[in-house]
Design a protein around this motif. Structure first.
Motif, PDB file in Angstrom:
ATOM      1  N   GLY A 122       0.995  -1.447   0.097  1.00  0.00           N
ATOM      2  CA  GLY A 122      -0.052  -0.177   0.017  1.00  0.00           C
ATOM      3  C   GLY A 122       0.709   1.211   0.049  1.00  0.00           C
ATOM      4  N   ALA A 123       2.026   1.363  -0.058  1.00  0.00           N
ATOM      5  CA  ALA A 123       2.936   2.343  -0.099  1.00  0.00           C
ATOM      6  C   ALA A 123       2.768   3.164  -1.534  1.00  0.00           C
ATOM      7  N   GLU A 124       3.235   4.368  -1.668  1.00  0.00           N
ATOM      8  CA  GLU A 124       3.362   5.027  -2.732  1.00  0.00           C
ATOM      9  C   GLU A 124       4.720   5.080  -3.472  1.00  0.00           C
ATOM     10  N   VAL A 125       4.764   4.534  -4.502  1.00  0.00           N
ATOM     11  CA  VAL A 125       6.170   4.208  -5.075  1.00  0.00           C
ATOM     12  C   VAL A 125       6.721   5.009  -6.129  1.00  0.00           C
ATOM     13  N   THR A 126       7.715   5.398  -6.229  1.00  0.00           N
ATOM     14  CA  THR A 126       8.404   6.209  -7.440  1.00  0.00           C
ATOM     15  C   THR A 126       9.643   5.427  -7.682  1.00  0.00           C
ATOM     16  N   VAL A 127       9.985   5.052  -8.913  1.00  0.00           N
ATOM     17  CA  VAL A 127      11.118   4.562  -9.282  1.00  0.00           C
ATOM     18  C   VAL A 127      11.802   5.723 -10.047  1.00  0.00           C
ATOM     19  N   LEU A 128      13.097   5.673  -9.917  1.00  0.00           N
ATOM     20  CA  LEU A 128      13.976   6.565 -10.831  1.00  0.00           C
ATOM     21  C   LEU A 128      15.053   5.908 -11.376  1.00  0.00           C
ATOM     22  N   GLU A 129      15.248   5.826 -12.821  1.00  0.00           N
ATOM     23  CA  GLU A 129      16.007   5.264 -13.669  1.00  0.00           C
ATOM     24  C   GLU A 129      16.683   6.042 -14.689  1.00  0.00           C
ATOM     25  N   ALA A 130      18.055   6.071 -14.795  1.00  0.00           N
ATOM     26  CA  ALA A 130      18.959   6.582 -15.824  1.00  0.00           C
ATOM     27  C   ALA A 130      18.242   6.386 -17.314  1.00  0.00           C
ATOM     28  N   ALA A 131      18.323   4.997 -17.341  1.00  0.00           N
ATOM     29  CA  ALA A 131      17.848   4.406 -18.842  1.00  0.00           C
ATOM     30  C   ALA A 131      16.414   4.898 -19.265  1.00  0.00           C
ATOM     31  N   GLU A 132      16.154   4.446 -20.494  1.00  0.00           N
ATOM     32  CA  GLU A 132      15.020   4.558 -20.949  1.00  0.00           C
ATOM     33  C   GLU A 132      13.723   3.863 -20.581  1.00  0.00           C
ATOM     34  N   LEU A 133      13.944   2.640 -20.188  1.00  0.00           N
ATOM     35  CA  LEU A 133      13.012   1.586 -19.666  1.00  0.00           C
ATOM     36  C   LEU A 133      13.825   0.776 -18.565  1.00  0.00           C
ATOM     37  N   PRO A 134      13.029  -0.122 -17.797  1.00  0.00           N
ATOM     38  CA  PRO A 134      13.510  -0.755 -16.831  1.00  0.00           C
ATOM     39  C   PRO A 134      14.387  -1.855 -17.431  1.00  0.00           C
ATOM     40  N   LEU A 135      15.222  -2.417 -16.813  1.00  0.00           N
ATOM     41  CA  LEU A 135      15.739  -3.701 -17.341  1.00  0.00           C
ATOM     42  C   LEU A 135      16.362  -3.420 -18.677  1.00  0.00           C
ATOM     43  N   LEU A 136      16.518  -2.523 -19.182  1.00  0.00           N
ATOM     44  CA  LEU A 136      16.919  -2.444 -20.530  1.00  0.00           C
ATOM     45  C   LEU A 136      18.241  -2.847 -21.238  1.00  0.00           C
ATOM     46  N   ARG A 137      19.155  -2.882 -20.126  1.00  0.00           N
ATOM     47  CA  ARG A 137      20.678  -3.629 -20.553  1.00  0.00           C
ATOM     48  C   ARG A 137      20.294  -5.033 -20.695  1.00  0.00           C
ATOM     49  N   VAL A 138      19.530  -5.563 -19.726  1.00  0.00           N
ATOM     50  CA  VAL A 138      19.518  -7.130 -19.545  1.00  0.00           C
ATOM     51  C   VAL A 138      18.514  -7.707 -20.430  1.00  0.00           C
ATOM     52  N   LEU A 139      17.270  -6.884 -20.825  1.00  0.00           N
ATOM     53  CA  LEU A 139      16.338  -7.587 -21.591  1.00  0.00           C
ATOM     54  C   LEU A 139      16.213  -6.873 -23.071  1.00  0.00           C
ATOM     55  N   GLY A 140      16.758  -5.616 -23.330  1.00  0.00           N
ATOM     56  CA  GLY A 140      16.461  -5.197 -24.416  1.00  0.00           C
ATOM     57  C   GLY A 140      15.191  -4.325 -24.585  1.00  0.00           C
ATOM     58  N   ARG A 141      15.117  -3.312 -25.427  1.00  0.00           N
ATOM     59  CA  ARG A 141      13.722  -2.590 -25.545  1.00  0.00           C
ATOM     60  C   ARG A 141      12.423  -3.450 -25.571  1.00  0.00           C
ATOM     61  N   GLU A 142      12.575  -4.505 -26.417  1.00  0.00           N
ATOM     62  CA  GLU A 142      11.322  -5.234 -26.716  1.00  0.00           C
ATOM     63  C   GLU A 142      10.805  -5.916 -25.420  1.00  0.00           C
ATOM     64  N   VAL A 143      11.559  -6.372 -24.511  1.00  0.00           N
ATOM     65  CA  VAL A 143      10.879  -6.910 -23.209  1.00  0.00           C
ATOM     66  C   VAL A 143      10.988  -6.159 -22.196  1.00  0.00           C
ATOM     67  N   ALA A 144      11.713  -5.089 -22.367  1.00  0.00           N
ATOM     68  CA  ALA A 144      11.881  -4.164 -20.835  1.00  0.00           C
ATOM     69  C   ALA A 144      10.522  -3.613 -20.962  1.00  0.00           C
ATOM     70  N   GLN A 145       9.794  -3.228 -21.941  1.00  0.00           N
ATOM     71  CA  GLN A 145       8.583  -2.376 -22.021  1.00  0.00           C
ATOM     72  C   GLN A 145       7.504  -3.324 -21.249  1.00  0.00           C
ATOM     73  N   VAL A 146       7.449  -4.613 -21.237  1.00  0.00           N
ATOM     74  CA  VAL A 146       6.608  -5.453 -20.748  1.00  0.00           C
ATOM     75  C   VAL A 146       6.646  -4.934 -19.040  1.00  0.00           C
ATOM     76  N   PHE A 147       7.881  -4.851 -18.602  1.00  0.00           N
ATOM     77  CA  PHE A 147       7.820  -4.668 -17.213  1.00  0.00           C
ATOM     78  C   PHE A 147       7.707  -3.089 -16.816  1.00  0.00           C
ATOM     79  N   ALA A 148       7.799  -2.376 -17.836  1.00  0.00           N
ATOM     80  CA  ALA A 148       7.362  -0.815 -17.742  1.00  0.00           C
ATOM     81  C   ALA A 148       5.780  -0.722 -17.551  1.00  0.00           C
TER      82      ALA A 148
END
Length: 401
Positions: A167-193
């Motif tokens: 129930g917390a209010e959550v803000t995630v700050l990330e330098a890249a354009e998407l989460p997990l971008l380096r690991v998953l690449g743009r195609e799959v990272a969007q799923v987690f966003a």
């Protein structure tokens, strides 16, 4: 006289090494040394079930409390190793005591990175690596709490899911354009966003953190994100200081061969700290996941006892976030693939994604699709080109591709 085997690092990898030595029939002295006061435990629950309050504390431990005594393993907790003398075959403990060894296993793991900004090492900055970290965060994740997480990697996203579930209010700050971008690449990272936004997380990408404060985070544009809880999850670094001091070869971790032997013939390494030559990929790789800490120690133990053991398992990891469960099998380096093939319902988050290079499957990730890890592993291990259209067709069994 057998001076025994010393294992430095009393976490999952160290405990499994001790277990494997006894399973291999070794009856000499085994000493397991760790700087934590907790007996060896597993880390995945700390950002998953235990953090969510769904698992009891006893569930995190590798062995029952009396296992070490019953298997004649000397467990030295709350004790730091300060130096290794490879020539003298001893390790030095804080306080000056020295332990002799015939063989030594480094299972020293890794440590969370801190942000190199003002306030980056403040006592108000939380990380998530040890059981105490998980317990502090679980207590702080409560309805209405403003939780700010710097870093949209696996730890950051799993913690975000736990905080939102509480129930917390959550803000995630990330330098890249998407989460997990380096690991998953743009195609799959969007799923987690999309997943986290659907659950009310304020995801902010392309941001630069300038300063961490007890009451929030100052960004590069001059704005401030207020926080009651500030968690930094920007990756981990292998704990190589002892290896460096001992003169072992260190390069993105402690370099080992396929038997997990280091540059010294009587010293081995396993888990997060090991950058091990992998026969399947033809090069050293260091994988920071639970499966390596679970499985490498058996190979190291056998090799230390003179057996021709080789670590060639296909890398594997998993995550659970909200109603999304995922398993990833294989190894696809950033920029090392030329195509992503999807099978199933991506929008409905029930699919498999495959990373390909030259038609060969490098890795596969099954999302809310189960009992497919074995055929995905075989596709990766085979090293043969596949038909992408058949790979994408759910009507074609993976075993028939």
């Amino acid at each position: 006289m057998d001076t025994g085997i010393v294992i430095v690092g009393a976490s999952l990898a160290g405990a499994k090494a001790a277990e494997a030595l006894r399973a291999e029939g070794y009856r000499g002295p085994v000493t397991l040394v760790g700087d934590e006061n907790e007996r060896p435990y597993e880390r995945p629950p700390l950002s998953k079930g235990y953090l969510l309050g769904k698992e009891e504390r006893e569930k995190i431990y590798v062995h029952p409390a009396d296992w070490y005594r019953e298997h004649d393993v000397t467990l030295r907790l709350g004790t730091a190793v300060t130096a290794i003398d490879p020539a003298g075959h001893t390790v030095a403990l804080e306080g000056g005591e020295r332990l002799p060894f015939a063989k030594l296993l480094l299972a020293t793991g890794s440590s969370p990175r801190l942000l190199p900004v003002p306030g980056g090492d403040g006592d108000f900055v939380q990380t998530l690596r040890r059981v105490g970290d998980s317990e502090r965060l679980r207590a702080a994740f409560r309805p209405g709490a403003r939780v700010v997480i710097v870093g949209a990697g696996w730890i950051g996203l799993e913690a975000a899911a736990a905080a939102r579930t509480a129930g917390a209010e959550v803000t995630v700050l990330e330098a890249a354009e998407l989460p997990l971008l380096r690991v998953l690449g743009r195609e799959v990272a969007q799923v987690f966003a999309d997943l986290h936004r659907a659950h009310g997380v304020d995801l902010r990408f392309g941001v630069r953190v300038e300063e961490l404060r007890a009451d929030g985070v100052r960004l590069g544009d001059g704005s401030t994100v207020p926080a009651d809880v500030l968690l930094v999850g920007v990756g981990i670094s292998p704990n190589t200081a002892l290896a460096e001091q001992a003169g072992l070869t260190v390069d993105n971790g402690v370099r080992t061969d396929q038997h997990l032997a280091t540059s010294h013939p009587d010293i081995y390494a396993a888990g997060d700290v090991a950058n091990a030559f992998h026969p399947l990929f033809g090069k050293p790789i260091r994988v920071e996941h639970w499966a390596n800490a679970l499985n490498q120690p058996a190979v190291a133990a056998a090799a230390m006892l003179g057996k021709d053991a080789v670590y060639d398992r296909v890398p594997y990891f998993f995550t659970d976030q909200y109603d999304l469960g995922m398993e990833y099998t294989g190894y696809a380096e950033p920029g090392g693939y030329d195509r992503v093939v999807f099978r199933g319902d991506v929008a409905g988050r029930e699919f498999i994604a495959f990373w390909l290079s030259g038609g060969k499957v490098l890795a596969g990730m099954n999302v809310n699709v189960w009992d497919v890890t074995d055929p995905i592993r075989e596709l990766v291990r085979s090293g043969r080109a596949v038909d992408p259209e058949r790979l994408a067709d759910p009507a074609v069994p993976l075993t028939a591709i």
